[in-house]
Scaffold this motif. Structure first.
Motif, mmCIF file in Angstrom:
data_model
loop_
_atom_site.group_PDB
_atom_site.id
_atom_site.type_symbol
_atom_site.label_atom_id
_atom_site.label_comp_id
_atom_site.label_asym_id
_atom_site.label_seq_id
_atom_site.Cartn_x
_atom_site.Cartn_y
_atom_site.Cartn_z
ATOM 1 N N LEU A 98 68.088 52.988 21.403
ATOM 2 C CA LEU A 98 69.381 52.331 21.280
ATOM 3 C C LEU A 98 70.341 52.692 22.412
ATOM 4 O O LEU A 98 71.482 52.265 22.413
ATOM 5 N N GLU A 99 69.881 53.468 23.365
ATOM 6 C CA GLU A 99 70.730 53.902 24.463
ATOM 7 C C GLU A 99 71.187 52.694 25.283
ATOM 8 O O GLU A 99 70.410 51.833 25.642
ATOM 9 N N LYS A 100 72.465 52.664 25.581
ATOM 10 C CA LYS A 100 73.055 51.575 26.337
ATOM 11 C C LYS A 100 73.162 51.992 27.801
ATOM 12 O O LYS A 100 73.674 53.069 28.100
ATOM 13 N N ASN A 101 72.669 51.161 28.685
ATOM 14 C CA ASN A 101 72.766 51.471 30.109
ATOM 15 C C ASN A 101 74.188 51.235 30.586
ATOM 16 O O ASN A 101 74.716 50.139 30.469
ATOM 17 N N SER B 202 80.281 47.141 30.417
ATOM 18 C CA SER B 202 79.621 48.414 30.089
ATOM 19 C C SER B 202 79.628 49.403 31.246
ATOM 20 O O SER B 202 78.632 50.051 31.533
ATOM 21 N N TYR B 203 80.764 49.530 31.913
ATOM 22 C CA TYR B 203 80.904 50.555 32.941
ATOM 23 C C TYR B 203 81.342 51.841 32.262
ATOM 24 O O TYR B 203 82.270 51.843 31.456
ATOM 25 N N SER B 204 80.683 52.936 32.592
ATOM 26 C CA SER B 204 81.073 54.211 31.993
ATOM 27 C C SER B 204 82.348 54.721 32.629
ATOM 28 O O SER B 204 83.137 55.406 31.984
ATOM 29 N N SER B 205 82.556 54.408 33.894
ATOM 30 C CA SER B 205 83.780 54.819 34.574
ATOM 31 C C SER B 205 84.038 53.912 35.769
ATOM 32 O O SER B 205 83.121 53.307 36.311
ATOM 33 N N ILE B 206 85.296 53.842 36.152
ATOM 34 C CA ILE B 206 85.695 53.100 37.345
ATOM 35 C C ILE B 206 86.422 54.084 38.244
ATOM 36 O O ILE B 206 87.404 54.701 37.843
ATOM 37 N N LEU B 207 85.931 54.221 39.469
ATOM 38 C CA LEU B 207 86.453 55.213 40.407
ATOM 39 C C LEU B 207 87.097 54.551 41.612
ATOM 40 O O LEU B 207 86.738 53.439 41.987
ATOM 41 N N ILE B 208 88.031 55.246 42.231
ATOM 42 C CA ILE B 208 88.621 54.793 43.482
ATOM 43 C C ILE B 208 87.663 55.171 44.596
ATOM 44 O O ILE B 208 87.198 56.310 44.658
ATOM 45 N N ASP B 209 87.349 54.243 45.487
ATOM 46 C CA ASP B 209 86.241 54.449 46.429
ATOM 47 C C ASP B 209 86.536 55.356 47.617
ATOM 48 O O ASP B 209 85.646 55.633 48.389
ATOM 49 N N GLN B 210 87.732 55.844 47.787
ATOM 50 C CA GLN B 210 87.993 56.731 48.917
ATOM 51 C C GLN B 210 87.207 58.033 48.822
ATOM 52 O O GLN B 210 86.944 58.671 49.822
#
Length: 115
Positions: free
Chosen positions: A23-26, A85-93
């Motif tokens: 049941l793990e979600k990617n 379903s993004y686990s996190s959103i980061l700033i690309d610098q």
């Protein structure tokens, strides 16, 4: 009858341990370039231009505009993360490898919602 209880208990235990693997979600990590989002979004560009176009634009109005832009970005990024379903959103610098670039997608979502 006693053996059936033990067998059922072992079966339930094994099923409980194995089931989360199926049941793990990617989930993936997304990356956003703040400057490109502001440039790509007409709404965010308008907020930035209004704050810097005023002749008496002091630190307070500029800080208020940046605060409003960051608030919009946080809200829309959170919705986009939940939707895709993004686990996190980061700033690309600070990112050197990995992550899906969602800069254009986030800018389009902001323009669609606020225009």
């Amino acid at each position: 009858m006693h053996y059936y209880r033990k067998t059922a208990a072992v079966f339930i235990l094994v099923l409980t341990l194995i089931l989360p693997l199926f049941l793990e979600k990617n989930e993936a990590t997304a990356v956003v370039n703040l400057d490109r989002v502001i440039d790509a979004s007409s709404y965010l560009s308008e907020i930035k231009a209004r704050s810097s176009a005023e002749p008496e634009a002091d630190q307070i109005s500029l800080a208020a505009a940046e605060s409003k832009i960051m608030e919009i970005l946080k809200t829309e990024a959170a919705e986009l993360a939940a939707l895709n379903s993004y686990s996190s959103i980061l700033i690309d610098q600070a990112i050197y490898q990995g992550g899906s670039d969602i800069t254009q997608e986030l800018a389009a979502k902001i323009d669609e919602k606020y225009k």
